[in-house]
Design an enzyme around this catalytic site. Sequence first.
Site, PDB file in Angstrom:
ATOM      1  N   LYS A  15      -2.859   2.992   4.086  1.00 35.45           N
ATOM      2  CA  LYS A  15      -1.528   2.885   3.492  1.00 35.45           C
ATOM      3  C   LYS A  15      -1.618   2.976   1.961  1.00 35.45           C
ATOM      4  O   LYS A  15      -2.713   2.854   1.386  1.00 35.45           O
ATOM      5  CB  LYS A  15      -0.887   1.554   3.927  1.00 35.45           C
ATOM      6  CG  LYS A  15      -0.608   1.468   5.445  1.00 35.45           C
ATOM      7  CD  LYS A  15       0.034   0.121   5.798  1.00 35.45           C
ATOM      8  CE  LYS A  15       0.421   0.021   7.263  1.00 35.45           C
ATOM      9  NZ  LYS A  15       1.096  -1.263   7.578  1.00 35.45           N
ATOM     10  N   TYR A  55       8.145   4.107  12.116  1.00 38.89           N
ATOM     11  CA  TYR A  55       8.444   2.675  12.265  1.00 38.89           C
ATOM     12  C   TYR A  55       9.764   2.420  12.990  1.00 38.89           C
ATOM     13  O   TYR A  55      10.387   1.381  12.789  1.00 38.89           O
ATOM     14  CB  TYR A  55       8.456   2.009  10.886  1.00 38.89           C
ATOM     15  CG  TYR A  55       7.059   1.728  10.355  1.00 38.89           C
ATOM     16  CD1 TYR A  55       6.085   1.133  11.158  1.00 38.89           C
ATOM     17  CD2 TYR A  55       6.708   2.049   9.041  1.00 38.89           C
ATOM     18  CE1 TYR A  55       4.807   0.877  10.675  1.00 38.89           C
ATOM     19  CE2 TYR A  55       5.426   1.785   8.553  1.00 38.89           C
ATOM     20  CZ  TYR A  55       4.482   1.199   9.383  1.00 38.89           C
ATOM     21  OH  TYR A  55       3.217   0.940   8.897  1.00 38.89           O
ATOM     22  N   ASN A 126      -0.610  -4.617   4.355  1.00 37.21           N
ATOM     23  CA  ASN A 126      -1.868  -4.901   5.060  1.00 37.21           C
ATOM     24  C   ASN A 126      -2.835  -3.719   5.073  1.00 37.21           C
ATOM     25  O   ASN A 126      -3.694  -3.612   5.943  1.00 37.21           O
ATOM     26  CB  ASN A 126      -1.576  -5.437   6.461  1.00 37.21           C
ATOM     27  CG  ASN A 126      -0.628  -4.546   7.225  1.00 37.21           C
ATOM     28  OD1 ASN A 126      -0.367  -3.413   6.817  1.00 37.21           O
ATOM     29  ND2 ASN A 126      -0.112  -5.040   8.330  1.00 37.21           N
ATOM     30  N   HIS A 129      -2.923   1.077   8.823  1.00 35.58           N
ATOM     31  CA  HIS A 129      -2.215   1.145  10.100  1.00 35.58           C
ATOM     32  C   HIS A 129      -3.205   1.572  11.169  1.00 35.58           C
ATOM     33  O   HIS A 129      -4.062   2.423  10.918  1.00 35.58           O
ATOM     34  CB  HIS A 129      -1.085   2.178  10.039  1.00 35.58           C
ATOM     35  CG  HIS A 129      -0.529   2.512  11.399  1.00 35.58           C
ATOM     36  ND1 HIS A 129       0.416   1.739  12.021  1.00 35.58           N
ATOM     37  CD2 HIS A 129      -0.848   3.492  12.290  1.00 35.58           C
ATOM     38  CE1 HIS A 129       0.680   2.253  13.228  1.00 35.58           C
ATOM     39  NE2 HIS A 129      -0.076   3.318  13.407  1.00 35.58           N
ATOM     40  N   GLU A 140       2.347   8.521  17.983  1.00 33.60           N
ATOM     41  CA  GLU A 140       2.054   8.567  16.546  1.00 33.60           C
ATOM     42  C   GLU A 140       1.190   9.787  16.185  1.00 33.60           C
ATOM     43  O   GLU A 140       1.447  10.451  15.184  1.00 33.60           O
ATOM     44  CB  GLU A 140       1.342   7.273  16.125  1.00 33.60           C
ATOM     45  CG  GLU A 140       2.249   6.046  16.203  1.00 33.60           C
ATOM     46  CD  GLU A 140       1.492   4.727  16.046  1.00 33.60           C
ATOM     47  OE1 GLU A 140       0.256   4.757  15.913  1.00 33.60           O
ATOM     48  OE2 GLU A 140       2.153   3.667  16.071  1.00 33.60           O
TER      49      GLU A 140
HETATM   50  N1  UDP Z   1       5.520  -5.789   9.090  1.00 31.72           N
HETATM   51  C1  UDP Z   1       5.981  -6.722   8.158  1.00 31.72           C
HETATM   52  N2  UDP Z   1       6.465  -7.933   8.614  1.00 31.72           N
HETATM   53  C2  UDP Z   1       6.502  -8.249   9.937  1.00 31.72           C
HETATM   54  C3  UDP Z   1       6.030  -7.298  10.870  1.00 31.72           C
HETATM   55  C4  UDP Z   1       5.547  -6.088  10.408  1.00 31.72           C
HETATM   56  O1  UDP Z   1       5.956  -6.462   6.958  1.00 31.72           O
HETATM   57  O2  UDP Z   1       6.941  -9.361  10.286  1.00 31.72           O
HETATM   58  C5  UDP Z   1       5.006  -4.494   8.604  1.00 31.72           C
HETATM   59  C6  UDP Z   1       3.484  -4.497   8.447  1.00 31.72           C
HETATM   60  O3  UDP Z   1       3.140  -3.672   7.337  1.00 31.72           O
HETATM   61  C7  UDP Z   1       3.057  -3.864   9.774  1.00 31.72           C
HETATM   62  C8  UDP Z   1       4.150  -2.839  10.006  1.00 31.72           C
HETATM   63  O4  UDP Z   1       5.334  -3.475   9.528  1.00 31.72           O
HETATM   64  O5  UDP Z   1       1.759  -3.305   9.683  1.00 31.72           O
HETATM   65  C9  UDP Z   1       4.326  -2.412  11.450  1.00 31.72           C
HETATM   66  O6  UDP Z   1       4.555  -3.533  12.248  1.00 31.72           O
HETATM   67  P1  UDP Z   1       3.913  -3.694  13.695  1.00 31.72           P
HETATM   68  O7  UDP Z   1       4.591  -4.845  14.363  1.00 31.72           O
HETATM   69  O8  UDP Z   1       3.923  -2.373  14.396  1.00 31.72           O
HETATM   70  O9  UDP Z   1       2.401  -4.157  13.360  1.00 31.72           O
HETATM   71  P2  UDP Z   1       1.027  -3.346  13.384  1.00 31.72           P
HETATM   72  O10 UDP Z   1       1.027  -2.476  14.618  1.00 31.72           O
HETATM   73  O11 UDP Z   1       0.961  -2.540  12.106  1.00 31.72           O
HETATM   74  O12 UDP Z   1      -0.032  -4.402  13.427  1.00 31.72           O
HETATM   75 MG    MG Z   2       2.435  -1.146  15.338  1.00 33.25          MG
END
Ligand code: UDP
Ligand code: MG
Length: 170
Positions: A15, A55, A126, A129, A140
């Site tokens: 990212k 997203y 974080n 991805h 994806e």
């Molecule tokens: N995210 C966030 N707050 C939340 C949940 C998700 O900022 O409470 C952001 C975070 O950057 C995350 C992305 O949205 O990586 C996608 O969310 P997902 O639930 O798909 O998590 P991931 O698969 O990335 O672990």
């Molecule tokens: Mg995810």
Amino acid sequence: MGETKNAELTLVIVKPDGLKKSLTGNIITRLAETKLVIVGSKMVRVSRDLAVEHYKHLQGKPFFEDLIKYIMGEYHTKRVMALVYGGADAIQKVRDICGSTNPEEAQPVSIRGAYGRITTKGVFENVIHASANAEDAEREIKLWFGPDELIDPIYPMVEVEETIRRKKWK
Ligand code: UDP
Ligand code: MG
């Protein structure tokens, strides 16, 4: 790779915060522990359409708009590195090294635990991805890459003839 048992593909994105923090090499080194194979890679300037489609499962969340800005690079740098890793149990192996979505809950030795942060607006920056499951991975990868961009595309393909405008070197 196609011969491997439980062969899977998974999408990884470094990212914009990961690029800004010069973590690309570090992340690729960490992911090499998995012994998975990189079957595609490219730098991408993320459009709004791509960000929203990627997203779309989070549409309606209070942090959605900031998340779109984050992945488009509004807060760091307008680029991401997209990679596809392939091999046995690729999805879980990569997720384990990434760590939990929330960087405060992620294992300190995981990529997200070591380098992620939560912004004052509440967005999890974080760094990386990684596809969460087989359904997400296929959706994806097809969104980010075309069949010609992957070394060993395992999804069914069709050949089409079309006239397109594209850039060539002068
Ligand atoms: N995210 C966030 N707050 C939340 C949940 C998700 O900022 O409470 C952001 C975070 O950057 C995350 C992305 O949205 O990586 C996608 O969310 P997902 O639930 O798909 O998590 P991931 O698969 O990335 O672990
Ligand atoms: Mg995810």
